[in-house]
Design a protein around this motif. Structure first.
Motif, short mmCIF file in Angstrom:
data_model
loop_
_atom_site.label_atom_id
_atom_site.label_comp_id
_atom_site.label_asym_id
_atom_site.label_seq_id
_atom_site.Cartn_x
_atom_site.Cartn_y
_atom_site.Cartn_z
N ILE A 125 0.82 -1.22 0.00
CA ILE A 125 0.00 0.00 0.00
C ILE A 125 0.85 1.27 0.00
O ILE A 125 0.67 2.15 -0.85
N GLY A 126 1.81 1.35 0.93
CA GLY A 126 2.65 2.54 1.04
C GLY A 126 3.37 2.86 -0.27
O GLY A 126 3.21 3.95 -0.83
N PRO A 127 4.14 1.90 -0.79
CA PRO A 127 4.82 2.14 -2.05
C PRO A 127 3.85 2.46 -3.19
O PRO A 127 4.16 3.28 -4.07
N GLY A 128 2.66 1.85 -3.18
CA GLY A 128 1.68 2.12 -4.22
C GLY A 128 1.26 3.58 -4.19
O GLY A 128 1.18 4.25 -5.23
N ILE A 129 0.99 4.07 -2.98
CA ILE A 129 0.58 5.47 -2.85
C ILE A 129 1.74 6.39 -3.22
O ILE A 129 1.58 7.37 -3.96
N LEU A 130 2.94 6.05 -2.73
CA LEU A 130 4.11 6.87 -3.02
C LEU A 130 4.33 6.97 -4.54
O LEU A 130 4.54 8.06 -5.09
N LEU A 131 4.20 5.83 -5.20
CA LEU A 131 4.43 5.83 -6.65
C LEU A 131 3.35 6.65 -7.36
O LEU A 131 3.65 7.40 -8.30
N SER A 132 2.09 6.56 -6.89
CA SER A 132 1.03 7.37 -7.48
C SER A 132 1.36 8.85 -7.35
O SER A 132 1.17 9.62 -8.30
N VAL A 133 1.85 9.24 -6.17
CA VAL A 133 2.19 10.65 -5.94
C VAL A 133 3.33 11.07 -6.88
O VAL A 133 3.28 12.13 -7.50
N PHE A 134 4.33 10.21 -6.98
CA PHE A 134 5.43 10.46 -7.91
C PHE A 134 4.90 10.70 -9.32
O PHE A 134 5.28 11.66 -9.99
N PHE A 135 4.05 9.79 -9.77
CA PHE A 135 3.51 9.89 -11.12
C PHE A 135 2.75 11.20 -11.29
O PHE A 135 2.89 11.90 -12.30
N ALA A 136 1.92 11.54 -10.29
CA ALA A 136 1.09 12.75 -10.39
C ALA A 136 1.98 13.98 -10.49
O ALA A 136 1.79 14.85 -11.36
N ILE A 137 2.99 14.06 -9.61
CA ILE A 137 3.90 15.20 -9.66
C ILE A 137 4.64 15.22 -10.99
O ILE A 137 4.77 16.27 -11.64
N GLY A 138 5.06 14.05 -11.43
CA GLY A 138 5.77 13.96 -12.71
C GLY A 138 4.92 14.47 -13.86
O GLY A 138 5.41 15.19 -14.74
N VAL A 139 3.63 14.10 -13.85
CA VAL A 139 2.74 14.55 -14.92
C VAL A 139 2.66 16.08 -14.93
O VAL A 139 2.77 16.72 -15.98
N VAL A 140 2.48 16.66 -13.74
CA VAL A 140 2.36 18.12 -13.66
C VAL A 140 3.66 18.78 -14.15
O VAL A 140 3.62 19.74 -14.94
N LEU A 141 4.80 18.25 -13.69
CA LEU A 141 6.07 18.83 -14.10
C LEU A 141 6.25 18.72 -15.61
O LEU A 141 6.66 19.69 -16.28
N LEU B 125 11.97 3.96 -10.97
CA LEU B 125 13.34 3.74 -10.51
C LEU B 125 13.63 4.61 -9.29
O LEU B 125 14.21 4.16 -8.30
N MET B 126 13.19 5.87 -9.36
CA MET B 126 13.41 6.78 -8.23
C MET B 126 12.66 6.29 -7.00
O MET B 126 13.19 6.27 -5.88
N CYS B 127 11.41 5.88 -7.23
CA CYS B 127 10.59 5.39 -6.12
C CYS B 127 11.24 4.14 -5.51
O CYS B 127 11.28 3.98 -4.29
N LEU B 128 11.77 3.28 -6.39
CA LEU B 128 12.43 2.06 -5.92
C LEU B 128 13.63 2.41 -5.04
O LEU B 128 13.86 1.80 -3.99
N ALA B 129 14.40 3.43 -5.48
CA ALA B 129 15.55 3.86 -4.70
C ALA B 129 15.11 4.29 -3.30
O ALA B 129 15.74 3.95 -2.29
N LEU B 130 13.98 5.01 -3.23
CA LEU B 130 13.47 5.45 -1.93
C LEU B 130 13.07 4.25 -1.06
O LEU B 130 13.35 4.22 0.14
N ILE B 131 12.39 3.26 -1.69
CA ILE B 131 11.95 2.10 -0.90
C ILE B 131 13.17 1.34 -0.37
O ILE B 131 13.15 0.83 0.75
N ILE B 132 14.24 1.28 -1.19
CA ILE B 132 15.45 0.59 -0.73
C ILE B 132 16.11 1.38 0.40
O ILE B 132 16.53 0.82 1.41
N ALA B 133 16.15 2.71 0.24
CA ALA B 133 16.81 3.53 1.26
C ALA B 133 15.98 3.60 2.54
O ALA B 133 16.52 3.64 3.64
N PHE B 134 14.67 3.64 2.38
CA PHE B 134 13.78 3.76 3.55
C PHE B 134 12.76 2.61 3.56
O PHE B 134 11.61 2.79 3.17
N PRO B 135 13.19 1.44 4.05
CA PRO B 135 12.29 0.27 4.04
C PRO B 135 10.95 0.55 4.73
O PRO B 135 9.96 -0.12 4.44
N VAL B 136 10.93 1.54 5.60
CA VAL B 136 9.71 1.80 6.37
C VAL B 136 8.54 2.14 5.44
O VAL B 136 7.38 1.93 5.79
N ILE B 137 8.84 2.62 4.23
CA ILE B 137 7.77 2.91 3.26
C ILE B 137 6.95 1.65 3.02
O ILE B 137 5.72 1.69 2.89
#
Ligand code: NA
Ligand code: NA
Lengths: 177, 434, 323
Positions: free
Chosen positions: B182-198, B417-429
């Motif tokens: 769930i956490g990574p799913g939401i994080l990735l959705s947020v990434f995608f949304a911000i990416g789309v806007v940018l 890939l960026m999101c994956l890096a975050l999940i690896i760096a911060f397993p708590v996600i």
């Protein structure tokens, strides 16, 4: 992509009809799967009466569904390919493009033929020995109908690839793709 | 030639044939046939390998439910439930630049809560979102890219067939894996949304020069009317799974029946539409599963060549410390994702890694999420990217080529890939909810 | 060169035994001879999925494999005799010894191998005594009334007449399905219950003597095998025998350890009272008889197996062959 089949000669039209029939049977199998699993879930929870052998039936039917519908997927242009390069080639050098397409179709006929060739003895064995899945006493289902459907699907797929070649040369090199 | 060299040549051969325009499954089957022939020295044996794989590769309960999840997706689409979800998401984001793109991501994240496979997401939103985005000035390439990118949410946000498969291989609790997704799913959705806007703001050439907002604003009442059906469906599917009425695998059939009932109740489904949906489901299932069969033949041929094992061994035996090992592993997964299907990668690599990870005390739930995200990047990468293939097959539009879709999806693969890096760096996600 | 195919990944004992015992044993035996075999293990479905190994070996895609009779109920019908005869013996070693002997001596068993173009090499894969693991205490058959119990294919027959609702299930999803309540319990064996952490969700473990079972063994492609030098064949059968011994003792130790660990983790382990066992066995349909009549040579296989087990000192709760 869909070519006018009205102008096709009778064998091609017959092939397309068979392909469509296989497609319909495959679609009905999907309905059967939905109903079967739905009934199992309901039966198990409401009446303590699960349906025996659901996993086995699902396992058998998915293979049949795919092989029965693959020929129609090819016919309807749904089979995946990357056509950017070959289209460019065909536009500039129609003969070369056509030759490449024909080569690809013939390679397809070869490998689908190999699948048919290797499945035939599997079907014969399953048929003559009465192979089944499940457990005697609880639920069993014969495996030969699925093997037969793989054979039918592979045959239709093979013929559809041949039909692509036939249509290409009947249409002649002048018509647009 | 050694089997290893034959394996490498078969990899190259597949790339060449696919780019030259051969049907992808045929290219895979052809290279499997030629490869096994060359390795084992017998065309008969090669044919037998094709025959056995054709008969058995997808003959399992887990593949059996693929058409059910696709059917559910199409019913959601045809009955207007998906459309409503898309409208609601858009109403929320209409003021933002690139709002329709953000809406697509959001609707996909919501739909992910009922589907277990990404190909269903890809198929559904190709139908709902692509025409709408193009109508509002988005480029074709970006429209399909957003759909391809956000389709990966389908197997990250529970339920997920890929997480189930991982749970089976590693004997981890599927419930825990689902929670961790769930956490990574939401994080990735947020990434995608911000990416789309940018992207909409800074690369208008890529997204579309003049983007209009979605259709007019919804009233509060419409908003409720449109969000209730999908909410009900999500409650039925997730509630049913957690209450023990059915398994996540059976959820495909229950969801399809639920979508059918809602569609009939809304009077947006009739018999003709139902039949059309069914045939469409059949065609997409056949195209995708035929591809999976071909991919499994290919993966078996590669197993004979020893290529994947060599890669896996390399990752497994390299003395790099935990972090180095995980990074190398991710690299291997992504490389394999270019040429193999999701389940093959998992079946090859995870059992290789388990004995090495166990003594290191690695959290296998976290590792599962890392694995799934890394594998899902492969859904978007050429030459073999199944989400992209599904979009192409569902779109049925010759003006958008496979390479357009791959290019459109590329920024989303980067964000993963960026999101994956975050999940690896911060397993708590991933593990935070456990 | 020989490829070994297994559908399961090497975390399973019957795959682990290949690389840890069988391969080194063959190599040791061939040391100093003119022969050597270069083995490649293709496990976890790399070239053949669970239940597909027999076909892969028959086709010659792999020279050796774990032929899983349990997953090939039609092609290896007689080999499934143990699954139709519960309440015979919970002794892993006894079942292993007898089934090994029958594979070599019994004509009906042999026919299965001949018909599928494979040869029996050895190392019976025996499953330890099946148990009832539930999320409610079980003291009598009445406690099972209406409960949903997951069980693998043939073992569903064992639930007939108990009042429980038998649901076909798969070892790998039991944990989740008990946790969410799809099942109230399962029929499973200790050596899998421990790694699967089933005791966390189903802490009531009832030993009812359902029995140890035969699931398969190492088999070889017949043409390949016939072309091997006698020396190599002998090395392989001897290595397989050592592998079988290792498997049985390793499994027995694992079972003892599993019960200790599960008890230590708070599971309640009980032996079902004799009257419950008797009632359970008595209430079952004689599926063995129906099964035996349905396959060629079945009746013979059934009586041979039962006779031999009784001769080996087992005391079956029901004489499935004599009814
Ligand atoms: Na999902
Ligand atoms: Na890819």
């Amino acid at each position: 992509m869909a070519l006018a089949s009205r102008n096709d000669p009778a064998p091609l039209r017959a092939l397309d009809t068979c392909t469509q029939v296989a497609n319909v049977v495959g679609s009905l199998l999907i309905v059967a799967l939905v109903l079967l699993i739905g009934a199992d879930v309901l039966g198990r929870n409401l009446f303590s009466a699960p349906i025996s052998g659901v996993p086995e039936m699902v396992k058998l039917s998915i293979v049949a569904i795919v092989f029965l519908q693959a020929p129609q997927a090819l016919k309807a242009g749904r089979m995946t390919r990357s056509d950017a390069l070959i289209e460019r080639i065909t536009n500039r050098f129609p003969r070369l493009g056509g030759a490449m397409e024909t080569l690809f179709d013939m390679l397809a006929v070869t490998v689908v033929g190999a699948i048919f060739y290797a499945t035939y003895p599997i079907f014969i064995k399953s048929w003559s020995r009465g192979d089944f899945v499940g457990a005697a006493g609880d639920f069993t289902a014969p495996t030969w109908p699925v093997k037969l459907m793989i054979l039918i699907g592979a045959a239709l797929l093979l013929l559809q690839f041949l039909a692509r070649i036939a249509r290409r040369y009947m249409r002649g090199a002048h018509d647009p793709v | 030639m050694t089997p290893f060299e034959i394996g490498l040549m078969a990899l190259g051969g597949m790339g060449v044939f696919v780019m030259a325009g051969m049907y992808v499954p045929i290219a895979l089957i052809l290279m499997s046939f030629v490869g096994v022939w060359a390795i084992k020295g017998s065309p008969l044996l090669a044919a037998k390998m094709l025959g056995l794989a054709a008969n058995d590769a997808i003959a399992s309960y887990f593949f059996g439910v693929v058409p059910l999840f696709v059917l559910m997706g199409f019913l959601v689409s045809e009955s207007g439930i998906g459309r409503d979800a898309f409208d609601v998401a858009n109403a929320m984001f209409r003021k933002i630049k690139g709002g329709l793109g953000v809406g697509t991501v959001a609707a996909n994240a919501i739909f992910a809560a009922v589907t277990g496979i990404s190909i269903a997401s890809a198929a559904v939103f190709t139908k709902i979102a692509v025409p709408e985005m193009r109508r509002h000035g988005y480029t074709s390439r970006f429209s399909v890219g957003v759909v391809a990118g956000s389709s990966v949410l389908g197997m990250l946000i529970p339920p997920s067939l890929l997480l189930i498969l991982y749970g089976l291989l590693t004997e981890q609790s599927i419930g825990d894996l689902f929670l961790a997704g769930i956490g990574p799913g939401i994080l990735l959705s947020v990434f995608f949304a911000i990416g789309v806007v940018l992207m909409a703001t800074f690369t208008p050439k890529f997204t579309g020069e003049t983007l209009s907002a979605g259709d007019e604003k919804l009233t509060g009442r419409e908003l409720i009317r449109k969000s209730v059906p999908l909410t009900v469906l999500i409650l039925v599917v997730l509630g049913g799974i957690y209450a023990g009425f059915f398994t996540p695998v059976e959820a495909g059939a229950v969801g399809a029946i639920g979508a059918l009932i809602i569609g009939l109740a809304k009077r947006s489904l009739n018999l003709a539409a139902l039949w059309r949906v069914l045939v469409e489901t059949g065609l997409v299932t056949a195209a995708v599963c035929f591809l999976i069969i071909a991919a499994q033949m290919y993966s078996r041929m590669l197993a004979f060549s020893g290529v994947p094992n060599a890669f896996g061994q390399m990752a497994a035996t390299a003395d790099l410390g935990l972090m180095g090992l995980i990074l190398l592993y991710v690299l291997v997964v992504i490389l394999m994702g270019m040429i193999l299907d999701s389940s093959s990668i998992m079946l090859i690599l995870v059992p290789l890694m388990l004995p090495i990870l166990n003594p290191m005390g690695v959290d296998l739930i976290w590792f599962g999420i890392v694995t799934v995200v890394a594998i899902e990047i492969g859904l978007l990468t050429p030459p073999f990217g199944i989400s992209v293939y599904v979009i192409k097959s569902t779109l049925d539009d010759d003006s958008i080529s496979l390479s357009d879709i791959f290019l459109g999806a590329a920024p989303f693969a980067l964000m993963m890939l960026m999101c994956l890096a975050l999940i690896i760096a911060f397993p708590v996600i991933a593990t935070g909810l456990l | 060169n020989a490829t070994i195919a297994a559908g399961h990944p090497p975390v399973f004992r019957w795959v682990k035994m290949l690389d840890e015992v069988f391969v080194p044993a063959v190599n040791t035996k061939l040391e100093g001879t003119d022969h050597s075999v270069n083995f490649t293990g293709q496990y976890g479905g790399a070239i053949a999925k669970v239940g597909e190994e027999l076909e892969a070996v028959e086709a010659g895609l792999a020279e050796l494999g774990t032929c899983q009779a349990l997953f090939d109920p039609a092609k290896m019908a007689p080999q499934n005799v143990t699954y139709y005869t519960p309440f015979v013996s919970d002794d892993v070693g006894k079942v292993s010894d007898l089934m090994h002997r029958l594979q070599l001596e019994d004509a009906n068993m042999q026919t299965s191998y001949d018909n599928n173009g494979v040869v029996y090499v050895g190392a019976p894969i025996v499953i330890d005594d099946y148990l009832l693991m539930t999320n409610f205490p079980v003291n009598s058959l009445a406690d099972l009334e209406g409960q949903k119990i997951g069980a693998p294919g043939a073992a569903l027959n064992w639930l007939e007449g108990t009042g429980a609702v038998g649901v076909s299930g798969n070892l790998t999803t039991y944990y989740n399905e008990i946790k969410t309540g799809v099942f109230d319990g399962v029929i499973v064996f200790a050596s899998a219950a421990l790694p699967g952490k089933l005791f966390e969700v189903a802490p009531y473990i009832t030993r009812a003597g359902l029995g140890a079972q035969y699931a398969g063994s190492i088999c070889a492609n017949a043409d390949w095998w016939d072309g091997l030098p006698a020396e190599v064949q002998t090395a392989m059968t001897e290595a397989a025998a050592e592998t079988g011994d290792w498997y049985v003792s390793n499994l027995e130790a694992a079972v003892t350890g599993a019960f200790e660990a599960m008890a230590g983790a708070g599971a309640t382990i009980t032996d079902a009272p004799q009257d419950m066992r008797d009632a359970w066995a008595a209430g079952m349909d004689n599926a063995a008889k129906a099964w035996a009549e349905g396959i060629p040579g079945g009746t013979e296989v059934l009586s041979t197996y039962m006779e031999e087990m009784r001769a080996a000192g087992a005391t079956p709760l029901r004489d499935w062959d004599k009814e």
